[in-house]
Design an enzyme around this catalytic site. Structure first.
Site, mmCIF file in Angstrom:
data_model
loop_
_atom_site.group_PDB
_atom_site.id
_atom_site.type_symbol
_atom_site.label_atom_id
_atom_site.label_comp_id
_atom_site.label_asym_id
_atom_site.label_seq_id
_atom_site.Cartn_x
_atom_site.Cartn_y
_atom_site.Cartn_z
ATOM 1 N N ASP A 12 0.863 -1.347 0.167
ATOM 2 C CA ASP A 12 0.010 0.120 -0.051
ATOM 3 C C ASP A 12 1.011 1.175 0.005
ATOM 4 O O ASP A 12 1.702 1.399 0.974
ATOM 5 C CB ASP A 12 -0.838 0.019 1.161
ATOM 6 N N ASP B 146 -2.851 2.615 -6.031
ATOM 7 C CA ASP B 146 -1.778 2.720 -5.103
ATOM 8 C C ASP B 146 -1.568 1.407 -4.086
ATOM 9 O O ASP B 146 -0.973 1.404 -3.210
ATOM 10 C CB ASP B 146 -1.899 4.001 -4.042
ATOM 11 N N GLU B 147 -2.422 0.323 -4.609
ATOM 12 C CA GLU B 147 -2.400 -0.845 -3.692
ATOM 13 C C GLU B 147 -2.713 -2.004 -4.403
ATOM 14 O O GLU B 147 -3.238 -2.239 -5.489
ATOM 15 C CB GLU B 147 -3.090 -0.747 -2.463
#
Length: 366
Positions: A14, A108-109
């Protein structure tokens, strides 16, 4: 009937305050200052906030007005999604150096299954450290990671030592980790559900584990079984390199509130055009069209219609969206419109089942 748990080595990576961090990367003058991506001091909604801004209570989905009120010296930056996507692709290319089993959740993860990996490294913990270091060295951004035997625990663990940290929950630590965890930190337990659990005397994983399946199903419906299983470390969902979306949508927040349906039709056409582009890119069609309306007082209204056939064409989507727009009289001036398509032609894919009970094998090197 007890069954052996399918032990895997899962990493959840993350990125830390991703959008804001990218802005700081490209504009070093922003470092150390409170930054919000999206919104403005007069209107709009915050898409992301860096950790400096979060100290003042600034959060994503907060109105720009309230964010500025909480933090008077807050700096607003316009989002640059093309740039975020560019950086995200660089990060994912690092992931694929270790495994092809990469499941992105967003820009983003992502989840990585490194049970068997390209490096031949038996330690998921060391792989996570190496990936985070490479992201920092090659991209210039910090990332956090959670490592454990399934996606649920890895997801929870990645938030444990943020920012720029990681947490490994070994098989023998799973039970204690989940029992000690505050219920609001369980992935899938939102604010409303947490408040409901508090009223039922459920404050920690241990409290949740003490409740029988029948009790949880009575109070939480089909989600009751999910809570019953995950608190016992049971979450057999595999890392899927190609995630199947449940819906596809597009929306716009306007600089000035719109007070007439006539002014909204042109905006809806642009939104429908963007939605068509996304659908065609993913080769997806759907039957259920939903119109999302957010009023100037931030109340939200959704109107849906299910068609007897799959659609992905802008004209058909727009026609239905217009029908939904005129379905009810507007309650106020409008600040946001969105159109989404659900009941997709991907929904017939096989869904995963959860196991009823489990005896965990503890001999597994992390």
């Amino acid at each position: 009937m007890e069954r052996d748990f399918p032990l895997r080595k899962i990493i959840h990576v993350d990125m830390d305050a991703f959008y804001a961090s990218v802005e700081e990367l490209d504009n070093p003058e922003l470092k150390g200052k409170p930054v919000a991506v999206g919104g403005s001091e007069n209107r709009g909604v915050v898409s992301a906030a860096n950790y400096e801004a979060r100290k003042y209570g600034v959060r994503s989905a907060m109105s720009g007005y309230l964010a500025k009120k909480n933090c008077p010296h807050l700096i607003f930056v316009k989002p640059r999604y093309a740039r975020y996507s560019e950086i995200s692709k660089k990060i994912r290319s690092i992931f694929f150096d270790y495994t092809d089993l990469v499941e992105p959740l967003s820009l983003d993860e992502a989840y990585l299954d490194v049970t068997v990996n390209k490096k031949g490294n038996p330690s998921a913990t060391l792989i996570a450290q190496e990936i985070r270091q490479r992201i920092f060295d090659e991209v210039g951004l910090a990332a956090s990671a959670g490592i454990s035997i399934n996606k649920f625990i890895a997801k929870v663990a990645s938030d444990y030592n943020k920012p720029n940290g990681q947490k490994t929950v070994n098989p023998e630590e799973v039970s204690r980790f989940l029992e000690d965890l505050e219920i609001r930190k369980f992935y899938g337990v939102g604010k409303v559900t947490a408040q409901k659990m508090y009223k039922l005397g459920i404050f920690t994983g241990k409290n949740l584990k003490e409740k029988p399946l029948e009790f949880l199903e009575e109070h939480f419906g089909k989600n009751g079984a999910y809570y019953y299983h995950v608190v016992r470390g049971i979450h057999n969902s595999e890392v899927k390199p190609h995630r199947i979306p449940k819906s596809v949508g597009a929306e716009r927040t306007f600089k000035k509130n719109l007070s007439s349906e006539i002014f909204m039709l042109e905006r809806l056409e642009h939104i429908a055009e963007e939605l068509e582009r996304r659908l065609n890119k993913s080769k997806i069609a759907g039957k259920t069209i939903t119109l999302k309306i957010k009023y100037s007082d931030f109340t939200l209204n959704t109107r849906s219609k299910t068609l007897p056939y799959f659609v992905s064409d802008k004209a058909l989507i727009l026609e239905t969206a217009k029908e939904l727009l005129y379905q009810e009289v507007l309650q106020n001036s409008v600040r946001l419109l969105g159109i989404s398509l659900a009941n997709l032609n991907t929904d017939n894919k096989k869904t995963e089942s959860r196991e009823d009970s489990v005896s965990v094998q503890l001999k597994f090197d992390f």
